[in-house]
Design a protein around this motif. Structure first.
Motif, PDB file in Angstrom:
ATOM      1  N   ASP A  53       0.800  -1.220   0.000  1.00 44.96           N
ATOM      2  CA  ASP A  53       0.000   0.000   0.000  1.00 44.96           C
ATOM      3  C   ASP A  53       0.842   1.282   0.000  1.00 44.96           C
ATOM      4  O   ASP A  53       0.312   2.380  -0.042  1.00 44.96           O
ATOM      5  N   HIS A  54       2.150   1.152   0.002  1.00 48.46           N
ATOM      6  CA  HIS A  54       3.041   2.314  -0.001  1.00 48.46           C
ATOM      7  C   HIS A  54       3.149   2.874  -1.427  1.00 48.46           C
ATOM      8  O   HIS A  54       3.235   2.117  -2.388  1.00 48.46           O
ATOM      9  N   PRO A  55       3.162   4.198  -1.583  1.00 50.42           N
ATOM     10  CA  PRO A  55       3.235   4.792  -2.925  1.00 50.42           C
ATOM     11  C   PRO A  55       4.491   4.420  -3.720  1.00 50.42           C
ATOM     12  O   PRO A  55       4.469   4.411  -4.949  1.00 50.42           O
ATOM     13  N   LYS A  56       5.585   4.093  -3.051  1.00 56.32           N
ATOM     14  CA  LYS A  56       6.836   3.746  -3.739  1.00 56.32           C
ATOM     15  C   LYS A  56       6.989   2.248  -4.001  1.00 56.32           C
ATOM     16  O   LYS A  56       8.012   1.802  -4.499  1.00 56.32           O
ATOM     17  N   TYR A  57       5.981   1.446  -3.658  1.00 54.91           N
ATOM     18  CA  TYR A  57       6.096  -0.011  -3.777  1.00 54.91           C
ATOM     19  C   TYR A  57       6.416  -0.444  -5.206  1.00 54.91           C
ATOM     20  O   TYR A  57       7.309  -1.256  -5.423  1.00 54.91           O
ATOM     21  N   TRP A  58       5.718   0.076  -6.185  1.00 49.25           N
ATOM     22  CA  TRP A  58       5.923  -0.366  -7.569  1.00 49.25           C
ATOM     23  C   TRP A  58       7.250   0.128  -8.119  1.00 49.25           C
ATOM     24  O   TRP A  58       7.889  -0.535  -8.930  1.00 49.25           O
TER      25      TRP A  58
END
Length: 97
Positions: A53-58
């Motif tokens: 769910d973190h914005p930098k995951y992808w």
């Protein structure tokens, strides 16, 4: 061989640095493995600093493993000094064995 070092940050977050020597294919090369887990004050268990769910995951998934480890360490909130301390203690432990 593994060493776990836990740091309590001023924000209340607890960061666990796990230092280990993974099995290497080449016995002449020794690499140090670092894993960083975090636990915020209201959480019960440790988790990776960057979850689904973190914005930098992808962005993290597109990086190679070395770069992704650096990003995880940065997002954990641990300072360079604390990280160096954990690695130093691990090296001392290896030297004493």
């Amino acid at each position: 061989m593994t060493l776990e070092k836990t740091f309590l940050l001023p924000t209340g977050r607890t960061v666990k640095v796990i230092t280990k020597i993974p099995l290497a294919d080449n016995e002449t090369e020794v690499r140090l493995g670092l894993d960083v887990l975090v636990k915020d004050p209201k959480e019960e268990d440790f988790r990776p600093p960057i979850g689904r769910d973190h914005p930098k995951y992808w962005k993290l998934k597109k990086l190679d493993w070395r770069q992704s480890k650096i990003v995880e360490i940065q997002y954990s909130g641990i300072s360079d000094k604390q990280l160096r301390k954990a690695v130093k203690e691990f090296k001392q432990m290896i030297g004493s064995n």
